[in-house]
Design a protein around this motif. Sequence first.
Motif, PDB file in Angstrom:
ATOM      1  N   ARG A   1      25.027 -28.246 -29.513  1.00 37.50           N
ATOM      2  CA  ARG A   1      23.980 -27.269 -29.853  1.00 37.50           C
ATOM      3  C   ARG A   1      22.629 -27.972 -30.006  1.00 37.50           C
ATOM      4  NH1 ARG A   1      28.340 -25.452 -29.080  1.00 37.50           N
ATOM      5  NH2 ARG A   1      27.407 -25.627 -27.039  1.00 37.50           N
ATOM      6  N   PHE A   2      22.628 -29.138 -30.650  1.00 38.24           N
ATOM      7  CA  PHE A   2      21.392 -29.911 -30.804  1.00 38.24           C
ATOM      8  C   PHE A   2      20.838 -30.306 -29.435  1.00 38.24           C
ATOM      9  CE2 PHE A   2      23.403 -30.834 -34.944  1.00 38.24           C
ATOM     10  CZ  PHE A   2      22.344 -30.608 -35.802  1.00 38.24           C
ATOM     11  N   VAL A   3      21.713 -30.831 -28.584  1.00 37.79           N
ATOM     12  CA  VAL A   3      21.286 -31.340 -27.278  1.00 37.79           C
ATOM     13  C   VAL A   3      20.839 -30.194 -26.368  1.00 37.79           C
ATOM     14  CG1 VAL A   3      22.027 -32.632 -25.239  1.00 37.79           C
ATOM     15  CG2 VAL A   3      22.766 -33.363 -27.499  1.00 37.79           C
ATOM     16  N   GLU A   4      21.526 -29.061 -26.440  1.00 40.62           N
ATOM     17  CA  GLU A   4      21.162 -27.916 -25.603  1.00 40.62           C
ATOM     18  C   GLU A   4      19.754 -27.414 -25.940  1.00 40.62           C
ATOM     19  OE1 GLU A   4      23.021 -23.567 -24.312  1.00 40.62           O
ATOM     20  OE2 GLU A   4      23.776 -24.582 -26.098  1.00 40.62           O
ATOM     21  N   LYS A   5      19.470 -27.289 -27.218  1.00 37.31           N
ATOM     22  CA  LYS A   5      18.153 -26.826 -27.646  1.00 37.31           C
ATOM     23  C   LYS A   5      17.065 -27.826 -27.245  1.00 37.31           C
ATOM     24  CE  LYS A   5      15.929 -24.819 -31.675  1.00 37.31           C
ATOM     25  NZ  LYS A   5      16.065 -24.479 -33.089  1.00 37.31           N
ATOM     26  N   LEU A   6      17.377 -29.114 -27.374  1.00 40.42           N
ATOM     27  CA  LEU A   6      16.426 -30.161 -27.006  1.00 40.42           C
ATOM     28  C   LEU A   6      16.175 -30.171 -25.501  1.00 40.42           C
ATOM     29  CD1 LEU A   6      14.767 -32.604 -27.957  1.00 40.42           C
ATOM     30  CD2 LEU A   6      16.794 -33.988 -27.565  1.00 40.42           C
ATOM     31  N   LEU A   7      17.226 -29.979 -24.708  1.00 37.87           N
ATOM     32  CA  LEU A   7      17.087 -29.959 -23.257  1.00 37.87           C
ATOM     33  C   LEU A   7      16.231 -28.774 -22.804  1.00 37.87           C
ATOM     34  CD1 LEU A   7      17.781 -31.143 -20.524  1.00 37.87           C
ATOM     35  CD2 LEU A   7      19.945 -29.912 -20.585  1.00 37.87           C
ATOM     36  N   LYS A   8      16.417 -27.622 -23.430  1.00 37.97           N
ATOM     37  CA  LYS A   8      15.589 -26.456 -23.099  1.00 37.97           C
ATOM     38  C   LYS A   8      14.120 -26.727 -23.426  1.00 37.97           C
ATOM     39  CE  LYS A   8      19.150 -22.921 -23.503  1.00 37.97           C
ATOM     40  NZ  LYS A   8      19.669 -21.796 -24.295  1.00 37.97           N
ATOM     41  N   SER A   9      13.877 -27.433 -24.508  1.00 34.78           N
ATOM     42  CA  SER A   9      12.512 -27.795 -24.873  1.00 34.78           C
ATOM     43  C   SER A   9      11.900 -28.748 -23.848  1.00 34.78           C
ATOM     44  CB  SER A   9      12.502 -28.438 -26.259  1.00 34.78           C
ATOM     45  OG  SER A   9      11.224 -28.906 -26.580  1.00 34.78           O
ATOM     46  N   ALA A  10      12.691 -29.716 -23.378  1.00 36.38           N
ATOM     47  CA  ALA A  10      12.205 -30.663 -22.374  1.00 36.38           C
ATOM     48  C   ALA A  10      11.900 -29.952 -21.054  1.00 36.38           C
ATOM     49  CB  ALA A  10      13.235 -31.769 -22.158  1.00 36.38           C
ATOM     50  N   ILE A  11      12.723 -28.970 -20.693  1.00 38.90           N
ATOM     51  CA  ILE A  11      12.482 -28.193 -19.470  1.00 38.90           C
ATOM     52  C   ILE A  11      11.172 -27.417 -19.594  1.00 38.90           C
ATOM     53  CG2 ILE A  11      13.336 -26.275 -18.063  1.00 38.90           C
ATOM     54  CD1 ILE A  11      16.198 -27.238 -18.820  1.00 38.90           C
ATOM     55  N   ALA A  12      10.947 -26.812 -20.754  1.00 41.16           N
ATOM     56  CA  ALA A  12       9.701 -26.075 -20.980  1.00 41.16           C
ATOM     57  C   ALA A  12       8.498 -27.011 -20.935  1.00 41.16           C
ATOM     58  CB  ALA A  12       9.760 -25.349 -22.319  1.00 41.16           C
ATOM     59  N   ASN A  13       8.638 -28.214 -21.486  1.00 38.41           N
ATOM     60  CA  ASN A  13       7.551 -29.200 -21.422  1.00 38.41           C
ATOM     61  C   ASN A  13       7.241 -29.573 -19.977  1.00 38.41           C
ATOM     62  OD1 ASN A  13       7.408 -29.251 -24.188  1.00 38.41           O
ATOM     63  ND2 ASN A  13       8.558 -31.150 -24.414  1.00 38.41           N
ATOM     64  N   ALA A  14       8.287 -29.774 -19.186  1.00 45.15           N
ATOM     65  CA  ALA A  14       8.100 -30.156 -17.785  1.00 45.15           C
ATOM     66  C   ALA A  14       7.390 -29.052 -17.010  1.00 45.15           C
ATOM     67  CB  ALA A  14       9.452 -30.460 -17.146  1.00 45.15           C
ATOM     68  N   GLU A  15       7.805 -27.824 -17.257  1.00 44.84           N
ATOM     69  CA  GLU A  15       7.260 -26.689 -16.518  1.00 44.84           C
ATOM     70  C   GLU A  15       5.820 -26.385 -16.935  1.00 44.84           C
ATOM     71  OE1 GLU A  15       8.881 -22.264 -15.268  1.00 44.84           O
ATOM     72  OE2 GLU A  15       9.637 -23.212 -17.091  1.00 44.84           O
TER      73      GLU A  15
END
Length: 122
Positions: free
Chosen positions: A56-70
Amino acid sequence: MEKAVNTNTEVKKATATLRYAMISPRKVRIVIDLIRNKPVQEALNILKFIPKRGARFVEKLLKSAIANAENNHNMNVDKLYIAEIYANGGPMLKRIRPRAQGRAFLIRKRTSHITVVLKERE
């Protein structure tokens, strides 16, 4: 005389960091080892079905990184992959567990700093 070749091609990367997560780095590393070097959509699908709290921690962090990239780096989401992901130990909270005959044992409540770095595949 040799020609100087300019190899200064800047590779775009997007990062996201979760600090002071109340989970042991050892437990998070089990999850992050499963998604390292995977495309982000595949990684999200894997994380969705992992029955571990660290997912759950990693999933939320990965979504944040995707939003940062976009949003911040104008990167194509379909080409993103997880270039680096690691979990380091944060500060420990120290607690006391009472034991027999007046003794006290130390309980170390470990925290993690989790970092994700995304890059685009060529």
